[in-house]
Design a protein around this motif. Sequence first.
Motif, PDB file in Angstrom:
ATOM      1  N   MET A  60      22.384 -31.205  82.447  1.00 11.66           N
ATOM      2  CA  MET A  60      21.557 -30.410  83.168  1.00 11.66           C
ATOM      3  C   MET A  60      20.452 -29.448  83.536  1.00 11.66           C
ATOM      4  SD  MET A  60      23.456 -30.923  87.015  1.00 11.66           S
ATOM      5  CE  MET A  60      22.647 -30.142  88.010  1.00 11.66           C
ATOM      6  N   HIS A  61      21.580 -28.628  82.595  1.00 13.65           N
ATOM      7  CA  HIS A  61      20.451 -27.219  82.314  1.00 13.65           C
ATOM      8  C   HIS A  61      19.746 -27.565  81.472  1.00 13.65           C
ATOM      9  CE1 HIS A  61      19.424 -23.054  80.740  1.00 13.65           C
ATOM     10  NE2 HIS A  61      20.694 -23.449  79.789  1.00 13.65           N
ATOM     11  N   PHE A  62      19.952 -28.382  80.347  1.00 19.11           N
ATOM     12  CA  PHE A  62      18.629 -29.049  78.689  1.00 19.11           C
ATOM     13  C   PHE A  62      17.721 -29.160  80.054  1.00 19.11           C
ATOM     14  CE2 PHE A  62      17.239 -32.373  76.575  1.00 19.11           C
ATOM     15  CZ  PHE A  62      16.179 -31.946  75.681  1.00 19.11           C
ATOM     16  N   TRP A  63      17.662 -30.701  80.816  1.00 22.42           N
ATOM     17  CA  TRP A  63      16.409 -31.224  81.180  1.00 22.42           C
ATOM     18  C   TRP A  63      15.668 -30.105  82.211  1.00 22.42           C
ATOM     19  CZ3 TRP A  63      14.264 -35.375  79.590  1.00 22.42           C
ATOM     20  CH2 TRP A  63      15.558 -36.857  79.093  1.00 22.42           C
ATOM     21  N   SER A  64      16.305 -29.015  83.003  1.00 23.34           N
ATOM     22  CA  SER A  64      15.936 -28.770  83.855  1.00 23.34           C
ATOM     23  C   SER A  64      15.538 -27.380  82.659  1.00 23.34           C
ATOM     24  CB  SER A  64      17.096 -27.319  84.759  1.00 23.34           C
ATOM     25  OG  SER A  64      15.949 -26.324  84.893  1.00 23.34           O
ATOM     26  N   LEU A  68      11.644 -23.451  61.918  1.00 18.58           N
ATOM     27  CA  LEU A  68      12.661 -23.630  61.473  1.00 18.58           C
ATOM     28  C   LEU A  68      12.604 -22.218  60.986  1.00 18.58           C
ATOM     29  CD1 LEU A  68      12.901 -26.886  59.928  1.00 18.58           C
ATOM     30  CD2 LEU A  68      14.310 -25.807  61.961  1.00 18.58           C
ATOM     31  N   CYS A  69      11.283 -21.871  60.177  1.00 18.69           N
ATOM     32  CA  CYS A  69      11.596 -20.486  59.247  1.00 18.69           C
ATOM     33  C   CYS A  69      11.475 -19.184  60.766  1.00 18.69           C
ATOM     34  CB  CYS A  69       9.737 -20.606  58.444  1.00 18.69           C
ATOM     35  SG  CYS A  69      10.083 -20.981  57.284  1.00 18.69           S
ATOM     36  N   GLY A  70      10.790 -19.473  61.682  1.00 17.60           N
ATOM     37  CA  GLY A  70      10.975 -18.629  62.965  1.00 17.60           C
ATOM     38  C   GLY A  70      12.257 -18.199  63.470  1.00 17.60           C
ATOM     39  N   VAL A  71      13.438 -20.017  63.602  1.00 21.28           N
ATOM     40  CA  VAL A  71      14.918 -19.501  63.870  1.00 21.28           C
ATOM     41  C   VAL A  71      15.462 -18.729  63.340  1.00 21.28           C
ATOM     42  CG1 VAL A  71      16.324 -20.653  64.478  1.00 21.28           C
ATOM     43  CG2 VAL A  71      14.467 -21.555  64.685  1.00 21.28           C
ATOM     44  N   VAL A  72      14.939 -18.863  61.538  1.00 20.96           N
ATOM     45  CA  VAL A  72      16.147 -18.314  60.351  1.00 20.96           C
ATOM     46  C   VAL A  72      15.543 -17.113  60.652  1.00 20.96           C
ATOM     47  CG1 VAL A  72      16.564 -17.833  58.368  1.00 20.96           C
ATOM     48  CG2 VAL A  72      16.115 -20.759  59.346  1.00 20.96           C
ATOM     49  N   ILE A  73      14.413 -16.666  60.998  1.00 20.75           N
ATOM     50  CA  ILE A  73      14.150 -14.922  60.806  1.00 20.75           C
ATOM     51  C   ILE A  73      14.399 -14.436  61.487  1.00 20.75           C
ATOM     52  CG2 ILE A  73      12.111 -13.152  60.638  1.00 20.75           C
ATOM     53  CD1 ILE A  73      10.665 -15.501  59.082  1.00 20.75           C
ATOM     54  N   LEU A  74      13.624 -14.742  62.467  1.00 15.49           N
ATOM     55  CA  LEU A  74      14.593 -13.913  64.056  1.00 15.49           C
ATOM     56  C   LEU A  74      16.573 -14.292  63.687  1.00 15.49           C
ATOM     57  CD1 LEU A  74      12.634 -13.291  66.393  1.00 15.49           C
ATOM     58  CD2 LEU A  74      11.247 -14.453  64.807  1.00 15.49           C
ATOM     59  N   LYS A  75      16.918 -15.122  64.553  1.00 16.15           N
ATOM     60  CA  LYS A  75      18.381 -14.826  64.147  1.00 16.15           C
ATOM     61  C   LYS A  75      18.668 -13.896  63.100  1.00 16.15           C
ATOM     62  CE  LYS A  75      20.040 -18.135  66.901  1.00 16.15           C
ATOM     63  NZ  LYS A  75      20.887 -17.026  67.783  1.00 16.15           N
ATOM     64  N   THR A 117      11.549 -25.757  74.588  1.00  8.78           N
ATOM     65  CA  THR A 117      13.579 -26.076  75.237  1.00  8.78           C
ATOM     66  C   THR A 117      14.273 -25.842  74.462  1.00  8.78           C
ATOM     67  OG1 THR A 117      12.603 -28.024  76.614  1.00  8.78           O
ATOM     68  CG2 THR A 117      14.732 -27.911  76.495  1.00  8.78           C
ATOM     69  N   PHE A 118      14.307 -26.131  72.875  1.00 14.55           N
ATOM     70  CA  PHE A 118      14.728 -25.350  72.542  1.00 14.55           C
ATOM     71  C   PHE A 118      14.902 -23.773  72.185  1.00 14.55           C
ATOM     72  CE2 PHE A 118      16.085 -23.496  67.467  1.00 14.55           C
ATOM     73  CZ  PHE A 118      17.464 -24.131  67.874  1.00 14.55           C
ATOM     74  N   PHE A 119      13.927 -23.291  71.990  1.00 10.69           N
ATOM     75  CA  PHE A 119      13.685 -22.141  72.216  1.00 10.69           C
ATOM     76  C   PHE A 119      14.697 -21.171  73.386  1.00 10.69           C
ATOM     77  CE2 PHE A 119       9.735 -21.827  69.444  1.00 10.69           C
ATOM     78  CZ  PHE A 119      10.844 -22.516  67.895  1.00 10.69           C
ATOM     79  N   MET A 120      13.944 -21.571  74.815  1.00  7.85           N
ATOM     80  CA  MET A 120      14.805 -21.090  76.181  1.00  7.85           C
ATOM     81  C   MET A 120      15.658 -21.516  75.430  1.00  7.85           C
ATOM     82  SD  MET A 120      11.936 -22.185  78.908  1.00  7.85           S
ATOM     83  CE  MET A 120      11.729 -24.196  78.199  1.00  7.85           C
ATOM     84  N   TRP A 121      17.235 -22.591  75.516  1.00 15.49           N
ATOM     85  CA  TRP A 121      18.173 -22.890  75.295  1.00 15.49           C
ATOM     86  C   TRP A 121      18.942 -21.656  74.608  1.00 15.49           C
ATOM     87  CZ3 TRP A 121      20.969 -24.219  71.059  1.00 15.49           C
ATOM     88  CH2 TRP A 121      22.511 -24.156  71.308  1.00 15.49           C
ATOM     89  N   LEU A 122      18.312 -21.476  73.182  1.00 18.43           N
ATOM     90  CA  LEU A 122      18.945 -20.751  72.091  1.00 18.43           C
ATOM     91  C   LEU A 122      18.899 -19.289  72.708  1.00 18.43           C
ATOM     92  CD1 LEU A 122      19.681 -21.034  69.299  1.00 18.43           C
ATOM     93  CD2 LEU A 122      16.737 -19.665  68.135  1.00 18.43           C
ATOM     94  N   VAL A 123      17.767 -18.687  73.392  1.00 16.00           N
ATOM     95  CA  VAL A 123      17.623 -17.636  73.753  1.00 16.00           C
ATOM     96  C   VAL A 123      18.468 -17.346  75.218  1.00 16.00           C
ATOM     97  CG1 VAL A 123      15.502 -16.665  72.075  1.00 16.00           C
ATOM     98  CG2 VAL A 123      15.818 -17.719  74.588  1.00 16.00           C
ATOM     99  N   LEU A 124      18.592 -17.970  75.990  1.00 22.02           N
ATOM    100  CA  LEU A 124      19.743 -17.671  77.068  1.00 22.02           C
ATOM    101  C   LEU A 124      20.794 -17.128  77.216  1.00 22.02           C
ATOM    102  CD1 LEU A 124      17.057 -19.662  79.591  1.00 22.02           C
ATOM    103  CD2 LEU A 124      17.042 -16.893  79.017  1.00 22.02           C
TER     104      LEU A 124
END
Length: 428
Positions: free
Chosen positions: A13-17, A350-357, A421-428
């Motif tokens: 439900m969280h993913f679809w939201s 993908l590079c952005g995810v690695v850099i920000l992480k 969707t993936f970025f919101m899931w990643l930062v929350l």
Amino acid sequence: MRIIKQLWEKDTMHFWSLFFTALMPVLKVLLITVVGIILALDRFSILKKDARKHVNSMVFFVFIPALALSNLAKAMTIKSLVMLWFMPLNVLLTFIIGSALGWLLIKITRVPHHLRGLILGCCAAGNMGNMSLIIIPAICNEASSPFGDKDVCNRNGLAYASLTLALGNIFMWTYVYNLVRIYSCKSSDANSLVKPLSTPETDPENSSACSTEPLVTSQNTSQTNDCAIGPETGSAMLEVDAKVTKQEKIMKEFKALVEKMNLKALLAPATIGSIIGLIIGAVPLFHNALVGDNAPLRAVENSLSMLGDAAIPTMTLLAGASLLDGLEGSGMQFSIIFGILVVRYIALPLCGVVILKGAMHVGMIHPDPLYLFLLLLQYSFPPAMSISTVTQMFGAGVSECSLVMLVTYACAAVSLTLWSTFFMWLVL
């Protein structure tokens, strides 16, 4: 099993939201883009090429500078600028990494020389400023927004998006502009060598685009004349000429570099508006005089804000009308277009995810979920629409650019939704 099932249902439900929250802004952009395409059809003939040229000039010289100035003046302060110090570095990294991936694409697909500036520009520059100002407020206004209070989200989101717009404009009109210019100049130089009778005096178009030099220079002539004076005198003068030639060669190389960089691009209207907006926001005297309900000069800021509000829908309409030209674009290798899609929608995010992480792990970033979301989003936008304006300015790959924009923006509807969707899931 019951607990696992409940967790699974909750995560689903969280993913679809999050998915539907990310989908709404993209749908809004698509709807306005479709309207632009319809207005450009021959049946309506409202946004034909001549009309788009005039409207684009209005956007370039009036709407975008007003938008950047008003939003930055309202949202930026010295404190917020200090907190957001990582954003300029992040935007710069998107351009550098995109250029490196674009260079690899050029080497792999053997892109024709006159298209190399276009490919590098499409891989380096994303439509981060305009898309941010559309997507961020739309997400904040959603009832299911995961970023908290609507008003706070809008205020902070506009600050982040406005700074993104300013930085994107600066890098776009300094870095990408000169990439396309240099490669278009090299192409015109190569074409001029095919025409032995073409000189800067008889071919003003080539001379205005790039500086060319005659095959026989005055230095060569003087050296040939000096050789006839005598062995001793001639050898002494040759030594002097060698020193002079070396100094003049260095000066010519420096002058050519400055000409290729074309530093006047720093004074693009959008860049000027961004700088003025940052100054007004950062200097309390100017901010208090122009911004706020009790500001004595609030009418000036309100007028600029009204002009800026017209920028996003107008640019989106123009983007739709311009995409229609992609259907008539000249043939282009499928491998090149596919490579651009891979760079912009897979490799860069993908590079952005690695850099920000990594930056989050060492504590370099302000821990605001909305701020982190926008930093990640900067790696996933489609190519900047300003690239089509630059290619038209230099006449390098205009039809190919229309085709690239058509394909990349068609795929952006799916890509942006999934990555958001993936970025919101990643930062929350």
